[in-house]
Scaffold this motif. Structure first.
Motif, short mmCIF file in Angstrom:
data_model
loop_
_atom_site.label_atom_id
_atom_site.label_comp_id
_atom_site.label_asym_id
_atom_site.label_seq_id
_atom_site.Cartn_x
_atom_site.Cartn_y
_atom_site.Cartn_z
N ASP A 46 0.74 -1.22 -0.06
CA ASP A 46 0.11 0.08 -0.03
C ASP A 46 1.06 1.17 0.02
O ASP A 46 0.42 2.39 -0.40
CB ASP A 46 -1.01 -0.01 1.19
N ALA A 47 1.90 1.36 0.69
CA ALA A 47 2.68 2.40 0.69
C ALA A 47 3.65 2.53 -0.27
O ALA A 47 4.69 3.53 -0.48
CB ALA A 47 3.60 2.29 2.26
N GLY A 48 3.74 1.54 -1.37
CA GLY A 48 4.66 1.69 -2.47
C GLY A 48 6.24 1.19 -1.86
O GLY A 48 7.17 1.38 -2.78
N ARG A 49 6.21 0.77 -0.82
CA ARG A 49 7.67 0.18 -0.52
C ARG A 49 8.27 -0.79 -1.24
O ARG A 49 9.14 -1.07 -1.41
CB ARG A 49 7.73 0.15 0.98
N ILE A 50 7.15 -1.80 -1.75
CA ILE A 50 7.40 -2.84 -2.48
C ILE A 50 6.31 -2.81 -3.66
O ILE A 50 5.05 -2.09 -3.42
CB ILE A 50 7.46 -4.17 -2.05
N ASP A 51 6.48 -3.28 -4.78
CA ASP A 51 5.57 -3.22 -5.81
C ASP A 51 4.78 -4.34 -5.94
O ASP A 51 3.36 -4.45 -6.36
CB ASP A 51 6.50 -2.84 -7.39
N ILE A 52 5.33 -5.61 -5.76
CA ILE A 52 4.66 -6.69 -5.80
C ILE A 52 5.05 -7.78 -4.94
O ILE A 52 6.33 -7.75 -4.33
CB ILE A 52 4.73 -7.60 -7.30
N ALA A 53 4.54 -9.04 -4.51
CA ALA A 53 4.60 -9.81 -3.61
C ALA A 53 4.36 -11.15 -4.19
O ALA A 53 3.22 -11.43 -4.80
CB ALA A 53 3.90 -9.87 -2.17
N ILE A 54 4.98 -12.01 -4.25
CA ILE A 54 5.11 -13.25 -4.75
C ILE A 54 4.99 -14.34 -3.75
O ILE A 54 6.07 -14.74 -3.03
CB ILE A 54 6.04 -13.83 -6.04
N GLY A 55 4.17 -15.27 -3.58
CA GLY A 55 4.38 -16.28 -2.56
C GLY A 55 2.82 -17.01 -2.41
O GLY A 55 1.91 -16.62 -2.78
N PHE A 56 2.79 -18.14 -1.14
CA PHE A 56 1.85 -18.42 -0.74
C PHE A 56 1.49 -17.78 0.33
O PHE A 56 2.02 -17.83 1.57
CB PHE A 56 1.90 -20.01 -0.57
N LEU A 57 0.48 -16.71 0.36
CA LEU A 57 0.24 -15.59 1.46
C LEU A 57 -0.95 -15.45 1.48
O LEU A 57 -1.80 -14.26 1.19
CB LEU A 57 0.99 -14.38 0.76
N PRO A 58 -1.73 -16.33 2.39
CA PRO A 58 -3.20 -16.24 2.37
C PRO A 58 -3.63 -15.01 3.09
O PRO A 58 -4.90 -14.40 2.61
CB PRO A 58 -3.88 -17.55 3.15
N PRO A 59 -3.23 -14.64 4.25
CA PRO A 59 -3.71 -13.40 4.81
C PRO A 59 -3.44 -12.25 3.94
O PRO A 59 -4.34 -11.12 4.11
CB PRO A 59 -2.80 -13.20 5.99
N VAL A 60 -2.59 -12.07 3.04
CA VAL A 60 -2.52 -10.91 2.30
C VAL A 60 -3.70 -11.06 1.14
O VAL A 60 -4.15 -9.91 1.00
CB VAL A 60 -1.03 -11.09 1.52
N ALA A 61 -3.68 -12.25 0.48
CA ALA A 61 -4.60 -12.36 -0.59
C ALA A 61 -6.05 -12.13 -0.17
O ALA A 61 -6.99 -11.66 -0.86
CB ALA A 61 -4.64 -13.62 -1.20
N GLN A 62 -6.29 -12.34 1.13
CA GLN A 62 -7.64 -12.03 1.69
C GLN A 62 -7.94 -10.75 1.85
O GLN A 62 -9.26 -10.33 2.02
CB GLN A 62 -7.84 -13.01 2.89
#
Length: 305
Positions: free
Chosen positions: A143-159
């Motif tokens: 959200d803050a633009g500190r990273i552009d994308i995240a790749i992985g098995f990240l259920p809490p993030v995806a939800q």
């Protein structure tokens, strides 16, 4: 210092130096001469009353004050770029943009070789910065633009409602052993392995990969843990040199088995199937550079259905 004294270009210079770890590389990224970049840094040091960056092997390192400011500056620049519409056009062949990624160490091994090979051909000036973020900070960093994308098995993030995601591939957790392990003795290749049989094994695990630890707990194998390590990619070497076993993704484990010295067993244990997804903040949904990067990742790694 008052904000009226600050030149936006100085913030861009600060961000570029922090990302690159070098004044000269930052100057190249911004299209500045080395003297102009050094002069801008000197002015910023005077305004903030701090050295900001000190000499380090291979370039410069941030002072505590610079490290404190870096995230806020990067987020502010990303929001301003979005608001002004400067992100409406992205030319990968000409861009010198730096993209931030969340990847675990095992994710870096899986995705970075192919991604860097593609960038070399399609966006030679683009840079990547990859680092593992704590799971509870990934959404805020996106959200803050500190990273552009995240790749992985990240259920809490995806939800999270504010996060977009795209499934790239499915995988399965298996057990990796050394070739010739006593557990494999008198066992036919491909013969099914019952979860209860795993009680005969001792395990090594990684503290940051919560899913594998959860599997061991559900199977009541956590008492069989003999080593908890920091990084996943060291585990195959440990497994090959010992009788320890490790629960890890099959797609990665196959590569080790093909190189020799390892064997795979695939028990039908809980939580073994999972999906790896691409995640981004919906705040940057229409950022042209992010759209291009997301499309490239999807092209390279998304499984055909």
């Amino acid at each position: 210092m008052h904000i009226d004294d600050l030149d936006l270009n100085l913030l861009r210079l600060f961000d570029a130096i922090h990302r690159a770890g070098s004044v000269s590389r930052a100057a190249d990224a911004l299209g500045l001469t080395q003297p102009a970049a050094s002069q801008g840094l000197s002015r910023l040091r005077g305004l903030l009353g701090d050295a900001l960056f000190v000499r380090a092997p291979g370039g410069v390192a941030p002072t505590p004050r610079a490290a404190q400011l870096a995230g806020a500056v990067r987020g502010a620049l990303a929001m301003l770029e979005q608001a002004l519409g400067e992100s409406g056009h992205f030319d990968p062949l000409q861009s010198r943009r730096t993209f931030g990624l969340h990847l675990s160490d095992i994710g870096e091994a899986r995705f970075l070789p192919g991604l860097m090979a593609a960038l070399r051909q399609r966006a030679p000036g683009v840079r990547l910065e990859s680092a593992p973020w704590p799971a509870d900070q990934i959404g805020a960093a996106l959200d803050a633009g500190r990273i552009d994308i995240a790749i992985g098995f990240l259920p809490p993030v995806a939800q999270a409602e504010r996060i977009g995601h795209l499934e790239l591939l499915t995988d399965r957790y298996i057990v990796l052993l050394r070739a010739g392990h006593p557990f494999l003795r008198d066992r036919s290749p491909g013969a099914p392995v019952l979860p209860a049989e795993l009680q005969a094994l001792d395990f090594v695990a990684v503290r940051t990969h919560a899913e594998t630890l959860r599997i061991l707990q559900l199977l009541r194998l956590d008492l069989r843990l003999r080593l908890v390590a920091e990084h996943f990619m060291v585990l195959p070497s440990i497994v090959r040199a010992t009788d320890l076993a490790v629960v890890m993704p099959r797609n990665i484990a196959r590569g080790f088995a093909e190189d020799g010295g390892h064997a795979l067993v695939e028990p039908d244990f809980p939580l073994r199937d999972f999906a790896v997804s691409l995640h981004w903040s919906r705040r940057f949904e229409h950022d042209a550079g992010q759209r291009w990067l997301r499309a490239l990742v999807a092209e390279l790694f998304r499984e055909l259905r």
